[in-house]
Motif scaffolding. Sequence first.
Motif, short mmCIF file in Angstrom:
data_model
loop_
_atom_site.label_atom_id
_atom_site.label_comp_id
_atom_site.label_asym_id
_atom_site.label_seq_id
_atom_site.Cartn_x
_atom_site.Cartn_y
_atom_site.Cartn_z
N ILE A 1 1.28 -0.95 -0.04
CA ILE A 1 0.13 -0.16 0.14
C ILE A 1 0.71 1.50 -0.16
O ILE A 1 0.66 2.01 -0.97
N VAL A 2 2.17 1.38 0.57
CA VAL A 2 2.91 2.51 0.76
C VAL A 2 3.21 3.01 -0.51
O VAL A 2 3.64 3.76 -0.96
N ILE B 1 11.00 3.18 1.86
CA ILE B 1 11.31 3.09 3.30
C ILE B 1 10.77 3.81 4.29
O ILE B 1 11.05 3.62 5.73
N LYS B 2 11.27 4.95 3.76
CA LYS B 2 10.89 6.50 4.57
C LYS B 2 9.63 6.39 5.19
O LYS B 2 9.29 6.75 6.55
N ILE C 1 13.26 -8.92 3.20
CA ILE C 1 14.90 -9.57 3.76
C ILE C 1 15.62 -8.63 2.36
O ILE C 1 17.06 -8.09 2.71
N GLU C 2 15.18 -8.94 1.59
CA GLU C 2 15.69 -8.05 0.38
C GLU C 2 16.26 -6.55 0.59
O GLU C 2 17.39 -6.28 -0.29
N ASN C 3 14.98 -5.88 1.43
CA ASN C 3 15.71 -4.36 0.99
C ASN C 3 16.16 -3.78 2.77
O ASN C 3 16.54 -2.89 3.15
N LYS C 4 16.42 -5.10 3.50
CA LYS C 4 17.10 -5.13 4.91
C LYS C 4 16.30 -4.84 5.89
O LYS C 4 16.41 -4.22 7.11
N LEU C 5 14.96 -4.36 5.95
CA LEU C 5 14.13 -3.64 6.30
C LEU C 5 14.17 -4.71 7.67
O LEU C 5 13.42 -4.90 8.97
N HIS C 6 14.42 -6.26 7.59
CA HIS C 6 13.79 -7.09 8.80
C HIS C 6 15.38 -7.11 10.27
O HIS C 6 14.63 -7.04 10.57
N THR C 7 16.11 -6.51 9.57
CA THR C 7 17.29 -5.76 11.04
C THR C 7 16.52 -4.93 11.26
O THR C 7 16.87 -4.99 12.84
#
Length: 202
Positions: free
Chosen positions: A33-34, A92-93, A118-124
């Motif tokens: 949605i974002v 991400i922002k 995971i690909e965009n490292k958001l899981h970290t």
Amino acid sequence: MLKVGLTGGIGSGKSTVTNMLRNKGLPIVDADIVAREIFIIYPQVLDEIKREFGWEFFDEEGNLKRKEFGNYIFKSDTRRKKLESITIPYIIKEVHQRIKTYEEKNCKLCFLDAPTLIENKLHTSMDVTILVWVGSDVQIQRVMSRDALDLDETMDRIRAQMPIDEKRQFADFIIDNGESIEDTKLQLDLIITQLERLNGEQ
């Protein structure tokens, strides 16, 4: 607040799990949605896409022709990565801003539904990661049926993501979504119970 990342592969049925969370009234930030709303929130994104890819993917009203553009993008890793370099920073922002809003409301749990978590490292930046998993045969059939794509178009989209089996190593919990809806709901309920317990121990 416990931040929970929810991810899967295209066609894994992650949206089904998200709807179950929504029905429970749990806070969710939906990255899909974002990703659609950033074009409204940040109009400069469309300007950057026009500059990079040209006007032919826009209609007379200036709206993006999504399916046509999607087919063009997924045919080439170079194009896809170029588009991601434009859109991902804005996504991400906005995702972090929406998570912060739930935190300010003193919510105990917040779920981030993101296909490329995971690909965009958001899981970290999450406390816990849940993977919605299915076997590749089921995944292919679901995408072809749901999106009315042929096999080549489907495989282009699947190959654009990290293989779903590779994502298993990053997951704290795995929901096998290859069986019945009832089975998926039972697995999710057990995970939520554990998350609530984990949250209580913090």
